[in-house]
Write a protein that holds these residues in place. Structure first.
Motif, PDB file in Angstrom:
ATOM      1  N   TYR A 230      39.864  38.404  20.701  1.00 33.58           N
ATOM      2  CA  TYR A 230      40.567  38.346  21.905  1.00 33.58           C
ATOM      3  C   TYR A 230      40.667  37.024  22.592  1.00 33.58           C
ATOM      4  O   TYR A 230      40.891  37.034  23.733  1.00 33.58           O
ATOM      5  N   LEU A 231      40.627  36.053  21.953  1.00 32.68           N
ATOM      6  CA  LEU A 231      40.352  34.618  22.456  1.00 32.68           C
ATOM      7  C   LEU A 231      41.935  34.257  23.123  1.00 32.68           C
ATOM      8  O   LEU A 231      41.667  33.734  24.098  1.00 32.68           O
ATOM      9  N   ASN A 232      43.007  34.848  22.399  1.00 32.37           N
ATOM     10  CA  ASN A 232      44.067  34.663  23.040  1.00 32.37           C
ATOM     11  C   ASN A 232      44.392  35.004  24.486  1.00 32.37           C
ATOM     12  O   ASN A 232      44.529  34.458  25.487  1.00 32.37           O
ATOM     13  N   ASN A 233      43.991  36.399  24.766  1.00 34.73           N
ATOM     14  CA  ASN A 233      43.993  36.881  25.950  1.00 34.73           C
ATOM     15  C   ASN A 233      42.966  36.211  26.899  1.00 34.73           C
ATOM     16  O   ASN A 233      43.197  36.221  28.215  1.00 34.73           O
ATOM     17  N   ILE A 234      41.820  35.797  26.436  1.00 31.75           N
ATOM     18  CA  ILE A 234      40.708  35.175  27.367  1.00 31.75           C
ATOM     19  C   ILE A 234      40.928  33.771  27.827  1.00 31.75           C
ATOM     20  O   ILE A 234      40.980  33.689  29.018  1.00 31.75           O
ATOM     21  N   LEU A 235      41.789  33.274  26.931  1.00 38.26           N
ATOM     22  CA  LEU A 235      42.186  31.854  27.705  1.00 38.26           C
ATOM     23  C   LEU A 235      43.317  32.026  28.795  1.00 38.26           C
ATOM     24  O   LEU A 235      43.266  31.396  29.812  1.00 38.26           O
ATOM     25  N   ALA A 236      44.043  33.257  28.603  1.00 42.37           N
ATOM     26  CA  ALA A 236      45.213  33.600  29.788  1.00 42.37           C
ATOM     27  C   ALA A 236      44.372  34.125  30.891  1.00 42.37           C
ATOM     28  O   ALA A 236      44.728  33.626  31.973  1.00 42.37           O
ATOM     29  N   LYS A 237      43.289  34.716  30.805  1.00 47.57           N
ATOM     30  CA  LYS A 237      42.522  35.308  31.803  1.00 47.57           C
ATOM     31  C   LYS A 237      42.015  34.179  32.496  1.00 47.57           C
ATOM     32  O   LYS A 237      41.850  34.195  33.649  1.00 47.57           O
ATOM     33  N   MET A 238      41.346  33.205  31.716  1.00 49.53           N
ATOM     34  CA  MET A 238      40.843  32.042  32.558  1.00 49.53           C
ATOM     35  C   MET A 238      41.867  31.357  33.537  1.00 49.53           C
ATOM     36  O   MET A 238      41.512  30.964  34.458  1.00 49.53           O
ATOM     37  N   GLU A 239      43.072  30.837  32.793  1.00 51.06           N
ATOM     38  CA  GLU A 239      44.138  30.427  33.665  1.00 51.06           C
ATOM     39  C   GLU A 239      44.451  31.492  34.773  1.00 51.06           C
ATOM     40  O   GLU A 239      44.884  30.723  35.830  1.00 51.06           O
ATOM     41  N   ALA A 240      44.473  32.882  34.770  1.00 50.45           N
ATOM     42  CA  ALA A 240      44.480  33.356  35.815  1.00 50.45           C
ATOM     43  C   ALA A 240      43.766  33.267  36.911  1.00 50.45           C
ATOM     44  O   ALA A 240      44.043  33.032  38.009  1.00 50.45           O
ATOM     45  N   ARG A 241      42.232  33.152  36.683  1.00 47.91           N
ATOM     46  CA  ARG A 241      41.519  32.936  37.508  1.00 47.91           C
ATOM     47  C   ARG A 241      41.571  31.580  38.087  1.00 47.91           C
ATOM     48  O   ARG A 241      41.153  31.346  39.432  1.00 47.91           O
ATOM     49  N   GLN A 242      42.112  30.465  37.180  1.00 50.62           N
ATOM     50  CA  GLN A 242      42.026  29.134  38.011  1.00 50.62           C
ATOM     51  C   GLN A 242      43.157  29.148  38.923  1.00 50.62           C
ATOM     52  O   GLN A 242      43.213  28.554  39.927  1.00 50.62           O
ATOM     53  N   ALA A 243      44.178  30.208  38.638  1.00 51.14           N
ATOM     54  CA  ALA A 243      45.326  30.244  39.640  1.00 51.14           C
ATOM     55  C   ALA A 243      44.944  31.026  40.955  1.00 51.14           C
ATOM     56  O   ALA A 243      45.682  31.246  41.956  1.00 51.14           O
ATOM     57  N   GLY A 244      43.437  31.914  40.883  1.00 49.26           N
ATOM     58  CA  GLY A 244      43.468  32.527  42.000  1.00 49.26           C
ATOM     59  C   GLY A 244      43.706  33.812  42.233  1.00 49.26           C
ATOM     60  O   GLY A 244      43.669  34.429  43.009  1.00 49.26           O
ATOM     61  N   VAL A 245      44.086  34.540  40.896  1.00 47.97           N
ATOM     62  CA  VAL A 245      44.485  35.690  40.874  1.00 47.97           C
ATOM     63  C   VAL A 245      43.753  36.630  39.607  1.00 47.97           C
ATOM     64  O   VAL A 245      42.941  35.832  39.054  1.00 47.97           O
ATOM     65  N   GLN A 246      43.844  37.935  39.960  1.00 46.21           N
ATOM     66  CA  GLN A 246      43.212  38.860  39.007  1.00 46.21           C
ATOM     67  C   GLN A 246      43.786  39.013  37.525  1.00 46.21           C
ATOM     68  O   GLN A 246      43.067  39.290  36.636  1.00 46.21           O
ATOM     69  N   GLU A 247      44.917  38.715  37.461  1.00 44.02           N
ATOM     70  CA  GLU A 247      45.728  39.173  36.424  1.00 44.02           C
ATOM     71  C   GLU A 247      46.834  38.147  36.108  1.00 44.02           C
ATOM     72  O   GLU A 247      47.436  37.539  36.994  1.00 44.02           O
ATOM     73  N   ALA A 248      47.323  38.113  34.733  1.00 41.85           N
ATOM     74  CA  ALA A 248      48.437  37.332  34.365  1.00 41.85           C
ATOM     75  C   ALA A 248      49.275  37.856  33.450  1.00 41.85           C
ATOM     76  O   ALA A 248      48.971  38.584  32.795  1.00 41.85           O
TER      77      ALA A 248
END
Length: 288
Positions: free
Chosen positions: A153-171
């Protein structure tokens, strides 16, 4: 906590796999996330069917029957005294050498965890999520089928990290053509002019079990539903939007990329979908 591991129930501290397991070394394995509601394992047969499809797609021969896995899943819930919770069912390729060759892993491994989960804080189920579109794109469906629920799930995890960096729960994740595929762990639906629309699996969306339930819900409540290509523009201008997933259940989206979706509040069709979905989860499935 008791974990089902290769035919036995063991304490959490003793639930261990080999460092040579290809599920760990290469993400070579499959899984299902399953929900338990009031002693009812929601759509267990559908989850186990998808597990079998994933296994066949990666040429992983499972030596257990569907009934054996179903019985083990229910017993794991009973062993932990759960009537409501989340079940993680994992099948790995098993122990092999340090090379890639899956045929050198003669015995697959299975483990089942039954526990509680809270994917999002409760407040978001009431007021809705603020989400963003992230740079990480969904893996091309021609390279790796999104229908395979694999351990990587690394593809999804990288996107999840970017969501967190943007200050939101999901992306939202786009595919390489710029169409909406899915979120980091959820399917996405929009409501436009009284119709529910969601991306097709061919665009990179997982064929979610909860996603499938929403199609049944829509037919039950008399709302048209279909798959289609979606862009960010379509979501910005939707009347409503919501996400679905086994862990997430169903949660409204009220803002994307700083733009309010609809009037910025959970909409009436979502509320109808939610009510019917909640009714189904305690009746459609397998009693433990």
């Amino acid at each position: 906590m008791k974990i089902y591991l290769d035919g036995k129930f063991v304490d959490k501290a003793e639930a261990k796999i080999s460092v040579f397991d290809h599920g760990l070394l290469y993400g070579d394995g499959i899984f299902e996330g399953i929900r338990l509601y009031s002693g009812n394992v929601f759509r267990l047969e559908e989850h186990l069917e998808r597990l079998e499809y994933s296994a066949k797609a990666i040429m992983l021969k499972m030596p257990w029957s569907r009934k054996e896995i179903a019985d083990a899943t229910c017993e794991t819930c009973r062993q932990n005294g759960l009537t409501d919770g989340y079940i993680r069912l994992v099948v790995t390729r098993g122990v092999g050498d340090l090379g890639l060759s899956p045929w050198l892993c003669p015995v697959p491994s299975i483990f089942i965890i039954a526990d509680k989960i809270n994917l999002y804080p409760q407040e978001y189920y009431e007021k809705g999520l603020d989400i963003v579109t992230v740079p990480t794109r969904r893996v091309n469906a021609a390279a790796f089928s999104p229908a395979i629920k694999s351990l990587n799930y690394l593809n999804n995890i990288l996107a999840k990290m970017e969501a967190r960096q943007a200050g939101v729960q999901e992306a939202i994740m786009l595919n390489d053509q710029g169409y909406v595929a899915e979120c980091t762990g959820d399917n996405i639906f929009i409501v436009h002019k009284g119709e529910i629309i969601t991306p097709a699996a061919s665009q990179g969306a997982l064929k979610g079990i909860t996603r499938g339930a929403i199609f049944d819900v829509a037919r039950e409540i008399g709302v048209p539903i279909r798959e289609d290509n979606l862009t960010r523009y379509d979501i910005w201008n939707a009347d409503e939007a919501f996400l679905t997933g086994t862990a997430a259940e169903t949660v409204p989206v009220v803002k994307l990329d700083g733009r309010e979706v609809g009037n910025g509040k959970p909409g009436p069709i979502f509320q109808k979908v939610l009510a019917d979905f909640r009714r189904r989860v305690v009746t459609e499935g397998t009693r433990i």
